[in-house]
Motif scaffolding. Structure first.
Motif, mmCIF file in Angstrom:
data_model
loop_
_atom_site.group_PDB
_atom_site.id
_atom_site.type_symbol
_atom_site.label_atom_id
_atom_site.label_comp_id
_atom_site.label_asym_id
_atom_site.label_seq_id
_atom_site.Cartn_x
_atom_site.Cartn_y
_atom_site.Cartn_z
ATOM 1 N N VAL A 145 -37.166 13.725 28.086
ATOM 2 C CA VAL A 145 -38.496 13.193 27.819
ATOM 3 C C VAL A 145 -39.134 14.084 26.756
ATOM 4 O O VAL A 145 -39.163 15.305 26.907
ATOM 5 C CB VAL A 145 -39.359 13.149 29.097
ATOM 6 C CG1 VAL A 145 -40.741 12.577 28.799
ATOM 7 C CG2 VAL A 145 -38.661 12.331 30.184
ATOM 8 N N ILE A 160 -45.814 10.408 25.364
ATOM 9 C CA ILE A 160 -44.380 10.463 25.572
ATOM 10 C C ILE A 160 -43.786 9.723 24.388
ATOM 11 O O ILE A 160 -44.078 8.545 24.168
ATOM 12 C CB ILE A 160 -43.961 9.826 26.908
ATOM 13 C CG1 ILE A 160 -44.500 10.665 28.067
ATOM 14 C CG2 ILE A 160 -42.449 9.693 26.982
ATOM 15 C CD1 ILE A 160 -44.220 10.102 29.443
ATOM 16 N N CYS A 206 -45.152 19.017 31.340
ATOM 17 C CA CYS A 206 -44.661 18.526 30.042
ATOM 18 C C CYS A 206 -43.710 19.512 29.370
ATOM 19 O O CYS A 206 -43.885 19.864 28.192
ATOM 20 C CB CYS A 206 -45.827 18.208 29.113
ATOM 21 S SG CYS A 206 -47.013 17.042 29.786
ATOM 22 N N PHE A 241 -42.414 15.163 24.976
ATOM 23 C CA PHE A 241 -43.870 15.188 25.120
ATOM 24 C C PHE A 241 -44.502 15.751 23.858
ATOM 25 O O PHE A 241 -44.021 16.738 23.307
ATOM 26 C CB PHE A 241 -44.290 16.093 26.294
ATOM 27 C CG PHE A 241 -43.805 15.625 27.638
ATOM 28 C CD1 PHE A 241 -44.484 14.620 28.319
ATOM 29 C CD2 PHE A 241 -42.697 16.203 28.228
ATOM 30 C CE1 PHE A 241 -44.051 14.205 29.564
ATOM 31 C CE2 PHE A 241 -42.258 15.795 29.474
ATOM 32 C CZ PHE A 241 -42.936 14.789 30.149
#
Length: 174
Positions: free
Chosen positions: A135, A148, A107, A137
């Motif tokens: 992304v 997410i 992550c 996290f």
């Protein structure tokens, strides 16, 4: 606060960590020659989809097949970044087709890009100026579930509590 240069420990399921074996980590890319040798051994089919990558603690790129676990690619160690990466050949040189920080095992924050950029430069791969897909996290402070964040909606999908704006999956280490 910037997290550049921070190391991420594995935060995924323990059963996946048990897959780590001595010598089973990802292929190390320290130079353009390393990458050229590795890429020339891949089939067109393999190169048509992204690979799993980590940037190890020494700042080097490590690559493994896409369906590999990031923790295995990293040999169970901490990383400077992790995600998925795709390549294309462009005017006789290798270039990034796509690169993300998508790793639910580590992550990494989107601020880990400089480590990826430096590793790609070391391997002689033409790169974009940042992740082509970022992304975000976050760990929910209330229920502790990993989220997410999509479409800038910082709300836990498990308990509807607000998620922090800053990365909080784990306490990063220098």
């Amino acid at each position: 606060m910037t997290m550049r240069g921070w190391r991420y420990r594995y935060v995924g399921p323990a059963d996946l960590r048990s897959l780590v074996r001595p010598g089973g980590d990802g292929q190390l890319m320290r130079s353009p020659a390393d990458f050229d040798e590795w890429a020339s051994a891949r089939t067109a089919e393999e190169l048509s989809e992204p690979f799993t990558f980590v940037v190890d603690q020494a700042g080097a790129l490590r690559l493994a097949p896409r369906r590999s676990e990031h923790v295995v690619c990293a040999g169970g160690d901490m990383v400077l970044s992790a995600g998925e990466i795709g390549f294309r050949e462009e005017s006789g040189r290798w270039a990034i087709d796509e690169v993300s920080n998508q790793s639910t095992g580590y992550c990494p924050d989107v601020s880990s890009w400089p480590a990826v950029a430096e590793a790609l430069d070391q391997a002689g791969i033409v790169r974009p100026s940042g992740f082509t897909h970022e992304v975000v996290f976050r760990r929910c402070p209330s229920c502790q579930q990993l989220n997410i964040v999509r479409e800038d909606d910082f709300v836990c999908v498990f308990c509807d509590e607000a998620l922090p704006r800053e990365w909080n999956v784990d306490r990063p280490r220098r």
